[in-house]
Motif scaffolding. Structure first.
Motif, PDB file in Angstrom:
ATOM      1  N   ASP A 226      47.230  14.708 113.034  1.00  0.00           N
ATOM      2  CA  ASP A 226      46.925  16.125 112.884  1.00  0.00           C
ATOM      3  C   ASP A 226      48.212  16.909 113.059  1.00  0.00           C
ATOM      4  N   GLN A 229      52.831  18.294 108.168  1.00  0.00           N
ATOM      5  CA  GLN A 229      53.175  18.681 106.804  1.00  0.00           C
ATOM      6  C   GLN A 229      53.192  17.409 105.972  1.00  0.00           C
ATOM      7  N   TYR A 247      43.557  15.080 105.843  1.00  0.00           N
ATOM      8  CA  TYR A 247      42.432  15.025 106.771  1.00  0.00           C
ATOM      9  C   TYR A 247      41.343  14.076 106.251  1.00  0.00           C
ATOM     10  N   VAL A 300      51.161  20.268 101.662  1.00  0.00           N
ATOM     11  CA  VAL A 300      50.119  20.845 102.512  1.00  0.00           C
ATOM     12  C   VAL A 300      50.649  20.900 103.943  1.00  0.00           C
ATOM     13  N   GLU A 301      50.425  22.029 104.609  1.00  0.00           N
ATOM     14  CA  GLU A 301      50.627  22.122 106.054  1.00  0.00           C
ATOM     15  C   GLU A 301      49.258  22.309 106.675  1.00  0.00           C
ATOM     16  N   ALA A 302      48.878  21.374 107.545  1.00  0.00           N
ATOM     17  CA  ALA A 302      47.546  21.388 108.150  1.00  0.00           C
ATOM     18  C   ALA A 302      47.687  21.351 109.667  1.00  0.00           C
ATOM     19  N   ILE A 307      45.228  25.855 107.181  1.00  0.00           N
ATOM     20  CA  ILE A 307      46.021  25.122 106.198  1.00  0.00           C
ATOM     21  C   ILE A 307      46.733  26.103 105.281  1.00  0.00           C
ATOM     22  N   SER A 308      47.849  25.653 104.720  1.00  0.00           N
ATOM     23  CA  SER A 308      48.534  26.378 103.654  1.00  0.00           C
ATOM     24  C   SER A 308      49.088  25.347 102.687  1.00  0.00           C
ATOM     25  N   CYS A 309      49.181  25.717 101.423  1.00  0.00           N
ATOM     26  CA  CYS A 309      49.531  24.766 100.370  1.00  0.00           C
ATOM     27  C   CYS A 309      50.659  25.323  99.511  1.00  0.00           C
ATOM     28  N   THR A 325      39.716  18.342 111.236  1.00  0.00           N
ATOM     29  CA  THR A 325      40.962  18.848 111.809  1.00  0.00           C
ATOM     30  C   THR A 325      41.950  17.718 112.084  1.00  0.00           C
TER      31      THR A 325
END
Length: 895
Positions: A226, A229, A247, A300-302, A307-309, A325
């Motif tokens: 978790d 990036q 995920y 992807v940053e989770a 999240i952001s892509c 998560t």
């Protein structure tokens, strides 16, 4: 392929049925230490009830108690004198539960669904100041005596780092698990290498692929991954959808960022989706620039549910994910064609966010005065004097903090590096902002300025080795301060009344790029003729006024050291200009008594006294000096050490020097614009373990991997390391039966430095013959307004099949040379020269082209073109490109 680093292996503990007990005491036989960072707990609940308890961060004084009852999942704090509930969530059912402890977060999930997520720092009382004496997350983890569980496992975790270039001669991908579809490693070898060596020969290029896929998924990593990036280079034929899985729980449950190239040229549909129990639901869609059969990047940053892509360099889909998560990372393809993937990278990201969309602020925040209440998805604060609310768990050497602030009265803002009564605060009032430093409660204003408009103000403050960058809306200001706190907590501050939204804090990534680095170990560069190699010393780094060679000192790796040169300095210069925000660093440097070691940048014509310099002399007291054109502009004492890390860099109008813990900054109203950089010494015995040159604003492309910042516009382009007869092991090949052009997606200013190598291309055949192709008509485009060679400046090198070099401005020739030194000729077997080094400099209309360190063209443009795209290309031939870097050549006239 690099592998994952973990603090400890999984500890598997099997339990028998336990006798029920009333008190939440740990089962001593099954307790596991949980010191430091974070950990995961996997437990299989045999039943649900009030005695089904797991103890977290447990010590003699108490700790956290997680209770699984039939009504709810509850997290409480217990001690000898206190018992209080922290949070309550959905009830679990018999079966495995997953507990994530990432101080200060506690999360409990089952079958991918989050039952409870809250924040707590063990034994932290309300209002208690956060100080270095409090240690996070220490204690033990264990089921309570009397709990009934079939299995209990504890997994301490460290940072994730996983990469795969699929460079496997055996063609296997053992770390990848195909959940669906038939996956394999695709390999390219030159035909002659294949004939002579078969499958054991060197690989020219490799990737992971799947053909004619129907929702094919292959994954790597662990279920508990978790806060990461993940990125991959990907390409597919028309009609085939491809994506990056994150995920991932199993073949039927995962999140997915995917793209399907559309029929229209250059267009594609990007989708963020969630697959649960085998059914996919699209959460968001966007049209993106994505062509079939072209490499692009998916990223992807989770972090938790946030999240952001990024798709082809564009930020998309910043949102909350309604499920999962943690989980593995994977690749996805769906369609009748071929999908390829390469250069997978997964690494931890250190960031903490809070959107305040919950009923209670909870234990991740420490209030130091004032009233702090959550309402309507915002944090509301008020105090008649300065009060702070600090986020527990942040404190990196290079840190940023950001929040949206709406002051109602007085001042409100963000605080950084806060410990005790010391730290930095960036605050906003009705008409101005202020950046202040506090040391033991004493306030010093570092900078202040007007705010464009009252009301809602986005604030961001960052700290990186003395560099404070304050952003207030569209305003940005940089200040250097080496005397303040260097690490601490992040948080919020109020003196009056205010509202806060969208808090975020995280660790900064290093700026810019490294261009060149050397040590005592020899390195080589391509020569002019086959078999010719020259050591780096004396070529890429050129000694002047003495000889530099490999040296050793006890208990240290080999380094670089100068020979004696009397009282005069001996210098080691980088062989080409590096203007703008250059950085030169000497790591692990030894400075004996009576010796001076220095670094210099922004110099002209190999003259140390014409630029900026850092000097450290072994004397008592030891002093760090910063010089401008030979004059001391700042100095400071530094502690004596066996070795030092020295660094000198330019940051716009600032010049900064550091030696160990000491630092100096000088703001120059008339910055020097020279581009030469060096290390130098006076006396004997100095040694540099590693000498490196970089640029804080540079983009560097080695072409060792798929560089998705470069997008082919026409012709054929291949990134590989196949057959070559010069000393290269990687490159980007452009093939143009008419013209091949590729453009960088990052626009650059007019004031620019560009540096790269280009060479002949070679190809082998099964007959045993190998062919050297001619290379000429080489183009470099700068300031392009579109992806057309004639929309900016075009440097045409070895045009007319090798005989002329020109500079064209908007398609018109403005400078030209037919000097034979710049010809490229194709002989019976190969080209002469085999490779050339190209350097272009543009500064306020003064434009120059150097080929193999010789000036070929100069031109003064009375109406300089503004910035734009940078492109490379060839025409009617093939050529190999490598080690391309570009950086703004800043000047006082830059906006």
């Amino acid at each position: 392929m690099k592998h994952v680093r973990l603090l400890a292996a999984i500890v598997c503990l099997n339990l028998a049925a336990l006798v029920a007990g009333a008190a939440p005491l740990p089962n001593a036989e099954l307790a596991a230490d949980a010191e430091g960072g974070g950990y995961d707990v996997f437990a299989t609940l045999s039943a649900i009830g009030p005695h089904q308890q797991i103890l977290l961060d447990w010590a003699d004084s108490g700790g956290l108690v997680l209770t699984f009852s039939a009504e709810a999942t509850t997290l409480s704090f217990w001690s000898a004198s206190d018992k209080r509930m922290i949070a309550q969530g959905k009830a679990a059912v018999p079966g495995e539960v997953h507990i994530k402890r990432r101080v200060p977060m506690v999360e409990v999930s089952q079958k991918g669904a989050v039952l409870l997520r809250t924040w707590s720092r063990r034994a932290l009382a309300e209002g208690q100041p956060v100080g270095p004496e409090l240690t996070e997350g220490q204690g033990q983890v264990a089921p309570a005596t009397g709990a009934k569980m079939a299995e209990f496992r504890v997994q301490p975790v460290a940072d994730i780092y996983f990469s795969d270039e699929f460079l496997d001669p055996e063609g296997s991908a053992s770390v990848w698990e195909p959940l669906t579809g038939t996956w394999k490693i695709g390999i390219y070898r030159d035909a002659l290498i294949q004939r002579d060596h078969g499958d054991k020969g060197p690989i020219g290029a490799s990737w992971y692929e799947v053909t004619d896929a129907e929702r094919a998924v292959a994954v790597a990593g662990y279920d508990f991954w978790d806060g990461y990036q993940a990125r991959v280079a990907a390409r597919a034929t028309a009609g085939t959808r491809l994506g990056l899985v994150f995920y991932c729980q199993d073949a039927d449950n995962y999140a997915l960022l995917s793209v399907k190239p559309a029929e229209a040229e250059g267009e594609g549909i990007a989708t963020l989706s969630l697959t649960r129990d085998g059914h996919e639901e699209a959460l968001a869609q966007e049209t993106v620039s994505w062509r079939a059969d072209t490499w692009y990047e998916l990223a992807v940053e989770a972090v938790d549910e946030r999240i952001s892509c990024r798709v082809a360099g564009i930020e998309l889909f910043a949102s909350a994910l309604p499920a999962f998560t943690s989980g593995r990372v994977g690749l996805f393809a769906d369609g009748p064609g071929l999908a390829k993937f390469d250069d997978v990278l997964v690494r931890s990201v250190h960031v903490t966010r809070d959107d305040f969309d919950r009923p209670v602020l909870a234990g991740c925040w420490n209030r130091a005065g004032g009233d702090w209440d959550l309402a309507n998805g915002s944090l509301h604060a008020g105090s008649d004097r300065m009060a702070r609310c600090l986020r527990v768990g942040a404190g990196w050497p290079a840190t940023y903090v950001a929040a949206d602030v709406t002051p109602a009265s007085g001042a409100a803002g963000v605080c950084l590096n806060w410990t005790g009564r010391s730290g930095y605060i960036l605050s906003a009032e009705s008409d101005q902002y202020t950046l202040a430093k506090f040391v033991d409660g004493k306030r010093t204003i570092l900078t202040t300025g007007p705010i464009d408009k009252a009301g809602h103000v986005p604030l961001r403050l960052s700290y990186d080795h003395g560099r404070l960058c304050a952003k207030v809306g569209a305003i940005e200001e940089v200040v250097y301060d080496f005397d303040g706190p260097r690490a601490g907590r992040c948080g919020l501050s109020v003196a009056g009344k205010a509202e806060f939204d969208d808090f975020e804090a995280g660790e900064l990534l290093p700026p810019g790029a490294e261009i060149s680095a050397i040590s005592g170990k020899p390195q080589y560069v391509p020569g002019e003729r086959e078999g010719t190699r020259r050591p780096v010393l004396g070529y890429v780094w050129q000694p002047r006024g003495g000889r530099w060679s490999a040296k050793t000192i006890p208990d240290c790796p080999p380094g670089l050291g100068p020979g004696p040169y009397g009282d005069r300095p001996t210098a080691l210069w980088y062989f080409q200009p590096c203007p703008g925000d250059a950085v030169i660093t000497a790591e692990n440097s030894a400075i004996p008594q009576g010796t001076t070691l220095g670094l210099a940048l922004a110099c002209e014509d190999g003259d140390i006294g014409s630029g900026y310099a850092l000097e450290v002399s072994q004397s008592s007291p030891l002093r760090l000096k910063l010089l401008r054109r030979g004059e001391i502009v700042a100095e400071a004492e530094t502690s004596a050490q066996a070795s030092y890390d020295l660094s000198l860099w330019r940051d716009g109008d600032y010049v900064v020097a550091t030696a160990g813990d000491a630092g100096l900054a000088y703001k120059d109203d008339q910055p020097l614009l020279g581009g030469r950089c060096c290390a130098y010494a006076r006396g004997t015995g100095a040694i540099i373990g590693k000498l490196s040159l970089g640029n804080r604003r540079a983009h560097y492309y080695a072409f060792r991997e798929i560089e998705t910042d470069w997008q082919p516009q026409e012709g054929e382009w291949m990134a590989h390391s196949g057959l070559t007869c010069i000393a290269w092991d990687y490159w980007l090949t452009g093939k143009g039966t008419r013209r091949a052009m590729s453009y960088n997606i990052r626009p650059q200013p007019h004031n620019l430095q560009v540096d790269f190598w280009v060479s002949e291309h070679t190809l082998g055949y099964t007959s045993g013959r190998h062919q050297h192709f001619p290379y000429y008509n080489i183009s470099l485009v700068t300031c392009g307004k579109s992806r057309s060679p004639d929309s900016g400046y075009r440097f045409l090198i070895a045009g007319e099949n090798g005989r002329v070099t020109q500079l064209l401005r908007l398609g018109q020739v403005v400078a030209e040379t037919r000097d034979r030194r710049f010809w490229i000729t194709m002989g019976y077997h190969c080209n002469s020269p085999r490779a050339i080094h190209v350097v272009v400099s543009q500064l306020n209309g003064q434009i120059s082209l150097r080929i193999n360190d010789v000036e070929a063209l100069q031109f003064t443009d009375s109406e300089p073109l503004s910035g734009g795209y940078v492109g490379i290309g060839v025409e009617d031939c093939a050529a190999n490109f490598r080690d391309f870097w570009m950086a703004p050549a800043t000047s006082p006239d830059d906006s």
